[in-house]
Design an enzyme around this catalytic site. Sequence first.
Site, PDB file in Angstrom:
ATOM      1  N   TYR A 147      27.871  63.538  52.924  1.00  0.00           N
ATOM      2  CA  TYR A 147      29.059  64.359  53.183  1.00  0.00           C
ATOM      3  C   TYR A 147      28.633  65.809  53.211  1.00  0.00           C
ATOM      4  O   TYR A 147      27.890  66.261  52.324  1.00  0.00           O
ATOM      5  CB  TYR A 147      30.092  64.139  52.074  1.00  0.00           C
ATOM      6  CG  TYR A 147      31.322  65.028  52.146  1.00  0.00           C
ATOM      7  CD1 TYR A 147      31.546  66.007  51.169  1.00  0.00           C
ATOM      8  CD2 TYR A 147      32.265  64.900  53.164  1.00  0.00           C
ATOM      9  CE1 TYR A 147      32.676  66.816  51.217  1.00  0.00           C
ATOM     10  CE2 TYR A 147      33.396  65.706  53.216  1.00  0.00           C
ATOM     11  CZ  TYR A 147      33.588  66.662  52.241  1.00  0.00           C
ATOM     12  OH  TYR A 147      34.706  67.478  52.294  1.00  0.00           O
ATOM     13  N   ASP A 242      20.995  70.005  53.333  1.00  0.00           N
ATOM     14  CA  ASP A 242      22.271  70.392  52.726  1.00  0.00           C
ATOM     15  C   ASP A 242      22.110  70.258  51.204  1.00  0.00           C
ATOM     16  O   ASP A 242      22.223  69.160  50.664  1.00  0.00           O
ATOM     17  CB  ASP A 242      23.407  69.497  53.251  1.00  0.00           C
ATOM     18  CG  ASP A 242      24.724  69.842  52.580  1.00  0.00           C
ATOM     19  OD1 ASP A 242      25.755  69.232  52.930  1.00  0.00           O
ATOM     20  OD2 ASP A 242      24.723  70.715  51.684  1.00  0.00           O
ATOM     21  N   LYS A 270      28.495  75.552  45.408  1.00  0.00           N
ATOM     22  CA  LYS A 270      28.661  75.110  44.010  1.00  0.00           C
ATOM     23  C   LYS A 270      27.975  76.048  42.999  1.00  0.00           C
ATOM     24  O   LYS A 270      28.484  77.126  42.704  1.00  0.00           O
ATOM     25  CB  LYS A 270      28.181  73.658  43.887  1.00  0.00           C
ATOM     26  CG  LYS A 270      29.037  72.677  44.721  1.00  0.00           C
ATOM     27  CD  LYS A 270      28.613  71.239  44.556  1.00  0.00           C
ATOM     28  CE  LYS A 270      29.250  70.333  45.582  1.00  0.00           C
ATOM     29  NZ  LYS A 270      30.577  69.823  45.195  1.00  0.00           N
TER      30      LYS A 270
HETATM   31  P1  KE4 Z   1      32.928  72.430  49.782  1.00  0.00           P
HETATM   32  O1  KE4 Z   1      33.475  72.808  51.144  1.00  0.00           O
HETATM   33  O2  KE4 Z   1      33.790  71.385  49.087  1.00  0.00           O
HETATM   34  O3  KE4 Z   1      32.647  73.648  48.894  1.00  0.00           O
HETATM   35  O4  KE4 Z   1      31.477  71.773  50.007  1.00  0.00           O
HETATM   36  C1  KE4 Z   1      31.361  70.691  50.889  1.00  0.00           C
HETATM   37  C2  KE4 Z   1      30.082  69.942  50.558  1.00  0.00           C
HETATM   38  C3  KE4 Z   1      28.980  70.116  51.380  1.00  0.00           C
HETATM   39  N1  KE4 Z   1      27.813  69.483  51.122  1.00  0.00           N
HETATM   40  C4  KE4 Z   1      27.676  68.672  50.047  1.00  0.00           C
HETATM   41  C5  KE4 Z   1      26.377  67.992  49.798  1.00  0.00           C
HETATM   42  C6  KE4 Z   1      28.776  68.464  49.164  1.00  0.00           C
HETATM   43  O5  KE4 Z   1      28.635  67.651  48.099  1.00  0.00           O
HETATM   44  C7  KE4 Z   1      29.999  69.109  49.425  1.00  0.00           C
HETATM   45  C8  KE4 Z   1      31.231  68.902  48.553  1.00  0.00           C
HETATM   46  N2  KE4 Z   1      31.104  67.953  47.509  1.00  0.00           N
HETATM   47  C9  KE4 Z   1      32.339  67.329  47.079  1.00  0.00           C
HETATM   48  C10 KE4 Z   1      31.993  66.369  45.930  1.00  0.00           C
HETATM   49  N3  KE4 Z   1      31.422  65.193  46.376  1.00  0.00           N
HETATM   50  C11 KE4 Z   1      33.374  68.328  46.675  1.00  0.00           C
HETATM   51  C12 KE4 Z   1      34.557  67.764  45.909  1.00  0.00           C
HETATM   52  C13 KE4 Z   1      35.808  67.797  46.747  1.00  0.00           C
HETATM   53  O6  KE4 Z   1      35.741  67.483  47.957  1.00  0.00           O
HETATM   54  O7  KE4 Z   1      36.856  68.122  46.152  1.00  0.00           O
END
Ligand code: KE4
Length: 430
Positions: A147, A242, A270
């Site tokens: 993701y 990523d 993060k």
């Molecule tokens: P954000 O747009 O949520 O800040 O980041 C997206 C993203 C991009 N790349 C990786 C590897 C990620 O894990 C994420 C977001 N992770 C999720 C948790 N699995 C965020 C939690 C959520 O969607 O509320």
Amino acid sequence: MKRARYEKSKKAYRSARKFLPGGVNSPVRNFAGVGGAPVFIRSGKGSHVADVDGNDYIDYLGSWGPLICGHAHPDVVKAVTKAMQGGSSFGAPTERETELARLVTDAFPSIERLRMVNSGTEATMSAIRIARGYTGRDLVIKFVGCYHGHVDGLLVQAGSGATTFGAPSSPGIPKGYTRNTIALPFNDLDAVKRVCARRGKDIACIIIEPVAGNMGVVPPKAGYLEGLREVTKKLGIVLIFDEVMTGFRVARGGAQEVHGIDPDMTTLGKIIGGGLPVGAYGGKAEIIDCVSPVGDVYQAGTLSGNPLAMAAGIATLKRLSRKGFYEKLEKKSANLAAGLEKSARDAGVPTFHTRVGSMMCTFFTEEPVTDYDSAKKSDTKRYARYFHSMLDRGVYFAPSQFEAAFVSEAHTNDDIERTIAASADVMRTL
Ligand code: KE4
């Protein structure tokens, strides 16, 4: 310890759903993966959070990864308070942006230039646009189960054959948006080689979570990342790691430090925001300098690099740059993982455990998990029972089998021992 019921959370959930879809501002928070109503959190301190009913939890969510120093760390609180007193945002360059960029490049030698954005999604969306602008090519390879945020072109499910282009995995995304996205199985280097042999000259980039954290935690097989680096170098394909989740998590220099790989671009998020909204994309100067105003690839953001988020990120990265930070984290994480694994084994519950540094996962399955297909074989109902029973005992894991548990600097040995004891109790009931 007598646990308060969840009455106030249920009331808060009813109110929230009047205004917010599912009562949440991000889907995974509403416990759809484990059933039941989400607990509403009132506050956090160190390794603990408290809900609105006054229940206390040892927190292994850590806001899905950012809080590697724990909640409301005094260094972060002090830095953000100081920044706020000087103004929250100017829409003009500030020295804190340079300072955070320096701390990031110091930990990631592959990053010569970078730009701050406000989320991981913005980071990956921008990185792909730049890879396409730099190469003049359109195709993107991603991996099933990885993701990268809710970027239209990346919300695809794998096509039936290896070379079938992704179909949108969400309504609202025109077929044309995913026509250039190929979704392949994670950890299958031959699948990548087959597609690159046929379409290599049309592929702008490969984007991958070098340690997958969004199908549960799934490490790369030996030689897999090296193979991706070799095939992309040969064909002039931009390799994007990523590391939004793994950056400063699995090591100070992320998964690329652990595996000794030099990607062309890296996306971060993060932890570099220390709990405030920050994302970043960076990499080789000749690639990143394609972005406006130096180059012609457009990308922008009103609050990108704002002083508050920069202050939180700087305070956090300074803390984790201290001598011994990761060694201590590794010891605690290894103790927790061993204890959780033992609790399942002693109770005869089939589980498969994965861990890279301070991110880990307990899959409720007998088989090894190496990709999304094997991860999906997990018994999600059993995971849900485990989750709720642990929650009732004051331990907050991710409300989904396909996520990660995170250990922070703030977790104490007592937290770890209590968690293992609770797991031993719960596993016997599963
Ligand atoms: P954000 O747009 O949520 O800040 O980041 C997206 C993203 C991009 N790349 C990786 C590897 C990620 O894990 C994420 C977001 N992770 C999720 C948790 N699995 C965020 C939690 C959520 O969607 O509320």
